[in-house]
Design an enzyme around this catalytic site. Structure first.
Site, PDB file in Angstrom:
ATOM      1  N   LYS A 124      -9.240 -10.453   4.634  1.00 59.90           N
ATOM      2  CA  LYS A 124      -8.521 -10.942   3.553  1.00 59.90           C
ATOM      3  C   LYS A 124      -8.466 -12.971   3.390  1.00 59.90           C
ATOM      4  O   LYS A 124      -8.281 -13.409   2.325  1.00 59.90           O
ATOM      5  CB  LYS A 124      -7.086 -10.755   2.877  1.00 59.90           C
ATOM      6  CG  LYS A 124      -7.142  -9.151   3.208  1.00 59.90           C
ATOM      7  CD  LYS A 124      -8.090  -8.455   1.917  1.00 59.90           C
ATOM      8  CE  LYS A 124      -7.882  -6.971   2.397  1.00 59.90           C
ATOM      9  NZ  LYS A 124      -8.843  -6.580   3.497  1.00 59.90           N
ATOM     10  N   CYS A 194     -15.358  -7.854  12.211  1.00 66.19           N
ATOM     11  CA  CYS A 194     -16.647  -6.795  12.473  1.00 66.19           C
ATOM     12  C   CYS A 194     -17.950  -6.798  12.047  1.00 66.19           C
ATOM     13  O   CYS A 194     -18.587  -7.543  11.270  1.00 66.19           O
ATOM     14  CB  CYS A 194     -15.650  -5.517  11.200  1.00 66.19           C
ATOM     15  SG  CYS A 194     -13.891  -5.875  12.514  1.00 66.19           S
ATOM     16  N   GLU A 446      -6.955   0.870   2.506  1.00 65.75           N
ATOM     17  CA  GLU A 446      -8.203   0.894   2.920  1.00 65.75           C
ATOM     18  C   GLU A 446      -8.127   2.796   3.332  1.00 65.75           C
ATOM     19  O   GLU A 446      -7.460   2.492   3.921  1.00 65.75           O
ATOM     20  CB  GLU A 446      -8.722   0.334   3.601  1.00 65.75           C
ATOM     21  CG  GLU A 446      -8.695  -1.111   2.774  1.00 65.75           C
ATOM     22  CD  GLU A 446     -10.089  -2.096   3.980  1.00 65.75           C
ATOM     23  OE1 GLU A 446     -10.165  -3.606   3.260  1.00 65.75           O
ATOM     24  OE2 GLU A 446      -9.910  -1.792   5.179  1.00 65.75           O
ATOM     25  N   SER A 472     -12.358   0.518   3.519  1.00 63.68           N
ATOM     26  CA  SER A 472     -12.526  -0.854   4.030  1.00 63.68           C
ATOM     27  C   SER A 472     -14.685  -0.708   4.041  1.00 63.68           C
ATOM     28  O   SER A 472     -15.069   0.636   3.652  1.00 63.68           O
ATOM     29  CB  SER A 472     -12.284  -0.323   5.786  1.00 63.68           C
ATOM     30  OG  SER A 472     -13.372  -0.546   6.682  1.00 63.68           O
TER      31      SER A 472
END
Length: 559
Positions: A124, A194, A446, A472
């Site tokens: 975010k 990630c 998510e 996600s």
């Protein structure tokens, strides 16, 4: 250079008290005529995504000074989606986008800053910064903290999604607990966001395409030295942009947003990009709607073989040429606009002039346009009597994007996950998780834990999961999110019952329950609006002001 906005706090006899405060934080006489530049630093040890940001902020701060600006650093928050996933805490994730946007806008406008350099890592951070940048329209640049390198186990590349899927594999007897712990210990080797084409890497790519970060910067590894060099160069370019008065809203055009949508289709980006691009465009005053995604999807193939559904991670994309190489392929085939400009003042054509029109040989991360992974984009916009405003289906990595089956109804993510782990979900089911939307959650959690458990049990091709929540960027399988209107405001998803037949047809962009309009209206008579789950605090405030997901789940929509 135009008159500096910061002159409101630095110039004139009446501003002597203001200058006295600035002197205490390091300003001297000659500094009061320099541009004051905010460094919005998302550094945090909450998450590996953000733990490397401070060194980038310090590099940028020094580079601003050397280029003739005066940096003022302030902090922004972050939420770790990976850590809060599957818990009540995940309700704060999308909310944090608004908090980040509000905090950057507040600090920069309160202090009359002439520009802002925002630094972020977790999901975010990127859209939050972009929303603030669009609101303020002062010269701005974004520095992405960088992607994590892949974890390794017995020669296999791992990401955080590997750990989520291992949970499903364990409960279905495919692996033992020793293997689960090995994956857990090896999937995240250090700093960075990630590593697949998940939400953070997708949104950093969006910012690069919009021209508000430097070429190649969205795919660099967090721990590589070139990331520090890029941070220094970003600061220099921002100071120059202030002198040239290059503002974000001259870069954020209808065409540049269409370019961003095109690129996320080509790279196999996250469903969350739909929500965030809608929110950023809304703030920028650009007419982008959910149907634009489907229009662009129909003509743009997926040409990058990236996780979660593909083979490679983002550092592999970087080695193969990064976002500029993808853009050159798309430009050469007329799929993106070449006249959009970036923070350096260069057009897309100018920025890409030295890049070959074909992807490098001896690699298969980026494919040529005539040899795509999929002939059409992977983010399909579905409509029907379950989603009159639309919803988003991610269809990459599945052979048949059509499923018709009986509904299994769950009123929360937790209830659904418990049922999956008890092996209660069977092939052919359409799993429905509702009351997880922007208002109903609140916060639109998510659903990575349920989808990963389904995939881990080998049901990814045989079960559909639909929700008014989100997914996600690490999710794959036949999943449909962002269903709007959501259950909490009386959307038809609130009216379906256990066993109702639901069709999810991404080929024909359809999502329907086999009920007549009359039956749905009969059920609506007996429907009761759920009571608010939170009476105080940020979640209560958010649920009162957030818009529908089909408009980006924004909190400042004009009435």
């Amino acid at each position: 250079m135009n008159k500096l906005r910061s002159s409101a706090i630095t110039q004139g006899v009446q501003r002597s008290p203001n200058r006295s405060m600035l002197r205490a934080v390091g300003f001297s006489d000659e500094d009061f005529t320099k541009p004051i530049i905010g460094v919005a630093n998302g550094f945090s040890t909450i998450t590996p995504c953000n733990m490397g940001l401070n060194k980038l902020a310090l590099k940028a701060e020094e580079s601003i000074r050397e280029a003739g600006g005066m940096p003022q650093m302030f902090g922004t928050i972050t939420v770790s989606d990976g850590i809060s996933m599957g818990t009540e805490g995940m309700k704060y994730s999308l909310v944090s986008r608004e908090v980040i946007a509000d905090s950057i806008e507040t600090a920069c406008n309160a202090q009359s800053m002439d520009g802002v350099l925002a630094i972020g890592g977790c999901d975010k951070n990127m859209p939050g910064a972009m929303i603030a940048i669009a609101r303020m329209n002062i010269p701005s640049i974004f520095i992405y903290g960088g992607t994590i390198k892949p974890g390794k186990l017995n020669g296999e590349d791992l990401t955080v999604v590997s750990a989520f899927e291992a949970v499903g594999q364990l409960t279905s007897g495919k692996i033992n607990e020793k293997r689960l712990i090995e994956v857990e210990k090896n999937c995240i080797p250090g700093a960075g966001s990630c590593g697949g084409m998940f939400t953070a890497n997708t949104m950093s790519a969006v910012i690069e395409v919009l021209g508000l970060s430097l070429p190649y910067s969205s795919t660099m590894a967090a721990e590589d030295y070139e990331k520090e060099v890029s941070a220094e160069k970003s600061a220099e370019i921002l100071v120059d942009a202030i002198r040239k008065d290059i503002r974000p809203l001259t870069l954020m055009t209808k065409e540049s947003f269409e370019n961003a949508i095109t690129v996320i289709m080509a790279i196999g980006g996250s469903t969350n990009a739909v929500l965030h691009i809608l929110a950023i465009a809304n703030t920028a005053g650009i007419d982008i709607n959910i149907d634009d995604f489907e229009r662009i999807r129909q003509k743009v193939p997926v040409i990058c073989d990236l996780k979660p559904s593909g083979k490679y991670v983002t550092v592999d994309l970087h080695k193969a040429g990064g976002i500029p190489q993808v853009m050159k392929i798309l430009l050469n085939t007329g799929l993106i606009h070449g006249n959009c400009r970036n923070i350096e003042g260069k057009t897309v054509v100018e920025s890409l002039k030295d890049i070959p029109v074909k992807p490098p040989e001896n690699q298969d991360v980026i494919r040529d346009i005539d040899n795509p992974l999929y002939k059409k984009g992977h983010l399909a916009i579905l409509k029907g009597n379950l989603a009159s405003e639309g919803c988003v289906a991610k269809i990459s990595g599945i052979k048949n994007p059509v499923l018709k089956g009986p509904a299994r109804i769950f009123e929360s993510e937790e209830d659904c996950l418990k049922s999956i782990l008890n092996n209660d979900i069977k092939a052919g089911n359409v799993v429905v998780i509702r009351n997880e939307g922007p208002v109903g959650g609140p916060g639109m959690r998510e659903m990575l834990a349920p989808t990963s458990a389904i995939v881990g049990q080998g049901l990814g091709e045989k079960v559909a999961l639909i929700t008014d929540g989100r997914f996600s960027g690490g999710t794959y399988g036949l999943v449909v999110g962002h269903i709007a209107p959501e259950a909490a405001v009386g959307g038809n998803i609130a009216l379906i019952k256990e066993g109702d037949l639901i069709t999810v047809d991404a080929t024909n962009q359809l999502i329907e329950v086999e009920l007549s309009d009359e039956e749905l209206e009969m059920r609506r008579i007996n429907w009761e609006k759920p009571s608010k789950k939170y009476k105080k605090g940020v979640l209560s405030k958010y649920s009162r002001i957030v818009s529908t997901s089909s408009l980006g789940a924004v909190t400042d929509l004009e009435e």
